[in-house]
Structure formats: structure tokens, C-alpha cells
Design a protein around this motif. Structure first.
Motif, PDB file in Angstrom:
ATOM      1  N   GLN A 199       4.229   3.104  42.829  1.00  0.00           N
ATOM      2  CA  GLN A 199       4.208   1.742  43.367  1.00  0.00           C
ATOM      3  C   GLN A 199       3.015   0.963  42.841  1.00  0.00           C
ATOM      4  N   ALA A 200       1.869   1.638  42.763  1.00  0.00           N
ATOM      5  CA  ALA A 200       0.673   0.977  42.231  1.00  0.00           C
ATOM      6  C   ALA A 200       0.888   0.559  40.775  1.00  0.00           C
ATOM      7  N   GLU A 201       1.483   1.455  39.984  1.00  0.00           N
ATOM      8  CA  GLU A 201       1.718   1.135  38.570  1.00  0.00           C
ATOM      9  C   GLU A 201       2.692  -0.030  38.427  1.00  0.00           C
ATOM     10  N   LEU A 202       3.752  -0.033  39.240  1.00  0.00           N
ATOM     11  CA  LEU A 202       4.710  -1.130  39.188  1.00  0.00           C
ATOM     12  C   LEU A 202       4.054  -2.469  39.540  1.00  0.00           C
ATOM     13  N   GLY A 203       3.201  -2.439  40.584  1.00  0.00           N
ATOM     14  CA  GLY A 203       2.513  -3.660  40.979  1.00  0.00           C
ATOM     15  C   GLY A 203       1.585  -4.181  39.902  1.00  0.00           C
ATOM     16  N   LEU A 204       0.865  -3.263  39.255  1.00  0.00           N
ATOM     17  CA  LEU A 204      -0.070  -3.668  38.199  1.00  0.00           C
ATOM     18  C   LEU A 204       0.661  -4.107  36.932  1.00  0.00           C
ATOM     19  N   ALA A 205       1.870  -3.549  36.716  1.00  0.00           N
ATOM     20  CA  ALA A 205       2.637  -3.903  35.514  1.00  0.00           C
ATOM     21  C   ALA A 205       3.122  -5.348  35.534  1.00  0.00           C
ATOM     22  N   THR A 206       3.157  -5.952  36.720  1.00  0.00           N
ATOM     23  CA  THR A 206       3.546  -7.370  36.800  1.00  0.00           C
ATOM     24  C   THR A 206       2.389  -8.299  36.435  1.00  0.00           C
ATOM     25  N   ILE A 207       1.191  -7.707  36.322  1.00  0.00           N
ATOM     26  CA  ILE A 207      -0.011  -8.508  36.040  1.00  0.00           C
ATOM     27  C   ILE A 207      -0.590  -8.185  34.668  1.00  0.00           C
ATOM     28  N   PHE A 208      -0.621  -6.884  34.314  1.00  0.00           N
ATOM     29  CA  PHE A 208      -1.226  -6.434  33.065  1.00  0.00           C
ATOM     30  C   PHE A 208      -0.163  -5.863  32.132  1.00  0.00           C
ATOM     31  N   PRO A 209      -0.480  -5.747  30.839  1.00  0.00           N
ATOM     32  CA  PRO A 209       0.397  -5.008  29.934  1.00  0.00           C
ATOM     33  C   PRO A 209       0.545  -3.554  30.398  1.00  0.00           C
ATOM     34  N   ARG A 210       1.603  -2.883  29.947  1.00  0.00           N
ATOM     35  CA  ARG A 210       1.963  -1.559  30.467  1.00  0.00           C
ATOM     36  C   ARG A 210       0.820  -0.554  30.379  1.00  0.00           C
ATOM     37  N   HIS A 211       0.163  -0.474  29.233  1.00  0.00           N
ATOM     38  CA  HIS A 211      -0.909   0.517  29.065  1.00  0.00           C
ATOM     39  C   HIS A 211      -2.112   0.189  29.946  1.00  0.00           C
ATOM     40  N   TRP A 212      -2.418  -1.107  30.073  1.00  0.00           N
ATOM     41  CA  TRP A 212      -3.523  -1.501  30.949  1.00  0.00           C
ATOM     42  C   TRP A 212      -3.185  -1.202  32.409  1.00  0.00           C
ATOM     43  N   ALA A 213      -1.932  -1.383  32.775  1.00  0.00           N
ATOM     44  CA  ALA A 213      -1.503  -1.079  34.143  1.00  0.00           C
ATOM     45  C   ALA A 213      -1.688   0.409  34.440  1.00  0.00           C
ATOM     46  N   LYS A 214      -1.277   1.257  33.496  1.00  0.00           N
ATOM     47  CA  LYS A 214      -1.438   2.708  33.672  1.00  0.00           C
ATOM     48  C   LYS A 214      -2.914   3.091  33.770  1.00  0.00           C
ATOM     49  N   VAL A 224      -4.826  -6.330  44.177  1.00  0.00           N
ATOM     50  CA  VAL A 224      -5.657  -5.602  45.145  1.00  0.00           C
ATOM     51  C   VAL A 224      -4.811  -4.562  45.878  1.00  0.00           C
ATOM     52  N   ASN A 225      -3.593  -4.937  46.258  1.00  0.00           N
ATOM     53  CA  ASN A 225      -2.694  -4.014  46.943  1.00  0.00           C
ATOM     54  C   ASN A 225      -2.401  -2.796  46.071  1.00  0.00           C
ATOM     55  N   ALA A 226      -2.114  -3.022  44.798  1.00  0.00           N
ATOM     56  CA  ALA A 226      -1.794  -1.921  43.890  1.00  0.00           C
ATOM     57  C   ALA A 226      -2.992  -1.003  43.678  1.00  0.00           C
ATOM     58  N   ILE A 227      -4.175  -1.585  43.496  1.00  0.00           N
ATOM     59  CA  ILE A 227      -5.391  -0.780  43.303  1.00  0.00           C
ATOM     60  C   ILE A 227      -5.699   0.035  44.552  1.00  0.00           C
ATOM     61  N   CYS A 228      -5.506  -0.570  45.715  1.00  0.00           N
ATOM     62  CA  CYS A 228      -5.742   0.151  46.976  1.00  0.00           C
ATOM     63  C   CYS A 228      -4.777   1.318  47.138  1.00  0.00           C
ATOM     64  N   LEU A 229      -3.510   1.121  46.773  1.00  0.00           N
ATOM     65  CA  LEU A 229      -2.529   2.196  46.888  1.00  0.00           C
ATOM     66  C   LEU A 229      -2.907   3.383  45.998  1.00  0.00           C
ATOM     67  N   ALA A 230      -3.346   3.099  44.773  1.00  0.00           N
ATOM     68  CA  ALA A 230      -3.755   4.180  43.872  1.00  0.00           C
ATOM     69  C   ALA A 230      -5.005   4.883  44.392  1.00  0.00           C
ATOM     70  N   SER A 231      -5.929   4.124  44.976  1.00  0.00           N
ATOM     71  CA  SER A 231      -7.136   4.721  45.554  1.00  0.00           C
ATOM     72  C   SER A 231      -6.795   5.605  46.745  1.00  0.00           C
ATOM     73  N   VAL A 232      -5.858   5.136  47.581  1.00  0.00           N
ATOM     74  CA  VAL A 232      -5.406   5.931  48.722  1.00  0.00           C
ATOM     75  C   VAL A 232      -4.793   7.247  48.234  1.00  0.00           C
ATOM     76  N   ALA A 233      -4.032   7.193  47.151  1.00  0.00           N
ATOM     77  CA  ALA A 233      -3.451   8.409  46.579  1.00  0.00           C
ATOM     78  C   ALA A 233      -4.555   9.398  46.198  1.00  0.00           C
ATOM     79  N   GLY A 234      -5.631   8.897  45.593  1.00  0.00           N
ATOM     80  CA  GLY A 234      -6.747   9.767  45.237  1.00  0.00           C
ATOM     81  C   GLY A 234      -7.395  10.407  46.446  1.00  0.00           C
ATOM     82  N   ILE A 235      -7.588   9.620  47.509  1.00  0.00           N
ATOM     83  CA  ILE A 235      -8.175  10.146  48.743  1.00  0.00           C
ATOM     84  C   ILE A 235      -7.280  11.230  49.338  1.00  0.00           C
ATOM     85  N   MET A 236      -5.962  10.970  49.356  1.00  0.00           N
ATOM     86  CA  MET A 236      -5.014  11.924  49.931  1.00  0.00           C
ATOM     87  C   MET A 236      -4.996  13.240  49.148  1.00  0.00           C
ATOM     88  N   VAL A 237      -4.972  13.156  47.828  1.00  0.00           N
ATOM     89  CA  VAL A 237      -4.936  14.361  47.002  1.00  0.00           C
ATOM     90  C   VAL A 237      -6.212  15.180  47.193  1.00  0.00           C
TER      91      VAL A 237
END
Length: 267
Positions: free
Chosen positions: A61-76, A216-229
Motif C-alpha cells: 500500500q505504501a509503494e502504491l501511494g508513493l507511485a502516484t507521486i514519484f517515479p516507480r524506482h523512487w517510490a520503491k 505522508v500516509n504512505a511513508i507512515c505505513l512503511a514505517s509502521v511495517a518496519g516497527i511491526m517486523v
């Protein structure tokens, strides 16, 4: 910015997850012997839920959200940096807490009750309450942020956090109860350690919501994933293994992943 009703539901879910430390306190009072097989299975299940939802839901979900703003590689790349940033945040907090009082360092019930002297026992319980409160702070932010993204993601996370908070409630209440004989005080300390989660949610709301955006939502989701893992690998799985029921822990992990996947399909 999310609707007020969504924010209130997110805060309520975070409060419920935090207060589950009180369940652990009550279990320590009213059971003569905790069934370690149940704890091992429950911790494994919680770890399975967190790992599955992090890699299969939050990060995509974070990658999809960022892909609407940045190019694909930058989103990843941005998603990966945010994921690693979440890990770094919880690892840094881990580093600040002394090992003896660190809830991410496994402590058996016998370790908590066999320390000599009531004063030492009370200090152990107090320090554990403080340490768990510190650790629960970013967990509260993580639960709150995930709840803003929808109940289908939030509910399993809330359940997983609640399960993982039960042994923490036991860890706080056992030494305080054995040192003072006061159930109310032990229960109160356990609840206070859990209340750090809604406090973390409020702080996250105050800092993040004024700047809320898809990025911000996408970055937060990816950060939450890191905390959970990190929580799953550093705390839940070692704690489950420490009870000596390897296969029960593993079954719990697999069931957690299956339940999480099934829940996503149904919702």
C-alpha cells in the motif's frame, strides 16, 4: 486530513490495544500457573499477523501511494527507506533501555519472582513498567496510523498488539505484586504502562495530521511495517521460543498468517 470519526475510532482502537496489559495483570493474580503453551502459541500468532500484514499489506500500500507521486524506482526506494526508518526508530528506543529492564529481553515468571528482596522486586516492576511504557509509545503511533488507513488493516494489528501486551502486563504486575502484596498497585502500574500507546497516538496525531497527505500516509505505513517486523523478530518470536514449545510457536505463526490473509480476503 481524515474525518473526525475515523480519528476517534483510531484513538479508541489504540486505547483498547494498550489496556490489554491489564489482562496480563489479572492473569498473574488469579492463575496459580500460567500455561506456557498458550502463551507460546499466542505470541507466535501475534508475530505471524504482524509479519504478514507488514509485507503483504502495509508495504505494498505504501509503494502504491508513493507511485502516484514519484517515479516507480523512487517510490520503491522511498518505501524501503521509510521501512528501515521504522526499524531504526524502535531499535534506537530498545538501545536506550537497560537490558535487565528491557521488555524485549525475555524474562520468565521465575526470573521475575526469584529476585532477592522486596525492594529489588518493586524496583524491577517499576522499571519494567517504565521501559514497557517507552516501547509502547511508538507502538501506539503505529496502531493509530494503521487505523487511519481502514479497519481491515487496523483490526488485526490491534488484536496482535493486544496479544503481545498481555505478557508485558504479567511482567510488570508479578514483581510489584510479590513485593508489596497490593493487587491494585500492580494492576495500576500495568495499566499505566499500556496507556503509553494512546499517548503515542495523540502525539502522532498532533505532529502528523496537520501535514497529512498521500505521501505522508504512505511513508507512515512503511514505517509502521518496519516497527511491526522488528517487534515480531526481536520480541515476540524469542519470547515464544523461550517457553520451550518450538512447534506450538511455529503453528501460532502460521495460523497468524493464515488468519490475517483470510481476514483480508473476507473484508
Amino acid at each position: 486530513m481524515p474525518d473526525l470519526s475515523v480519528i476517534l475510532v483510531a484513538l479508541l482502537l489504540t486505547l483498547i490495544a494498550g489496556l490489554s496489559t491489564g489482562i496480563g495483570a489479572m492473569l498473574s493474580f488469579f492463575t496459580k500457573r500460567t500455561d506456557t503453551r498458550v502463551l507460546a502459541g499466542a505470541l507466535g500468532l501475534s508475530a505471524g499477523v504482524m509479519v504478514y500484514i507488514s509485507f503483504m499489506e502495509l508495504m505494498p500500500q505504501a509503494e502504491l501511494g508513493l507511485a502516484t507521486i514519484f517515479p516507480r524506482h523512487w517510490a520503491k526506494a522511498t518505501m524501503l527507506l521509510a521501512f528501515l526508518g521504522g526499524i531504526a526508530l524502535i531499535a534506537f528506543i530498545d538501545y536506550l533501555v537497560p537490558e535487565d529492564e528491557n521488555p524485549h529481553e525475555t524474562h520468565s515468571l521465575s526470573e521475575l519472582t526469584d529476585r532477592s528482596g522486596s525492594h529489588h522486586l518493586k524496583r524491577t516492576g517499576t522499571m519494567l513498567a517504565l521501559a514497557i511504557g517507552i516501547h509502547n509509545f511508538p507502538e501506539g503511533m503505529a496502531t493509530f496510523i494503521s487505523a487511519l488507513d481502514g479497519l481491515d488493516v487496523a483490526l488485526p494489528i490491534v488484536i496482535a498488539i493486544a496479544i503481545h501486551n498481555i505478557p508485558e502486563g504479567i511482567a510488570v504486575s508479578v514483581p510489584i505484586y510479590h513485593s508489596t502484596g497490593d493487587r491494585r498497585k500492580a494492576f495500576r502500574y500495568s495499566i499505566l504502562s499500556g496507556l503509553a500507546e494512546p499517548v503515542g497516538a495523540l502525539v502522532g496525531m498532533a505532529f502528523l495530521l496537520p501535514f497529512w497527505s498521500p505521501a505522508v500516509n504512505a511513508i507512515c505505513l512503511a514505517s509502521v511495517a518496519g516497527i511491526m517486523v522488528y517487534i515480531a523478530f526481536d520480541e515476540l518470536l524469542p519470547s515464544a521460543e523461550s517457553f520451550g514449545h518450538h512447534h506450538i510457536s511455529l503453528i501460532g505463526v502460521i495460523l497468524g498468517m493464515a488468519l490475517m490473509g483470510g481476514t483480508i480476503i473476507l473484508l
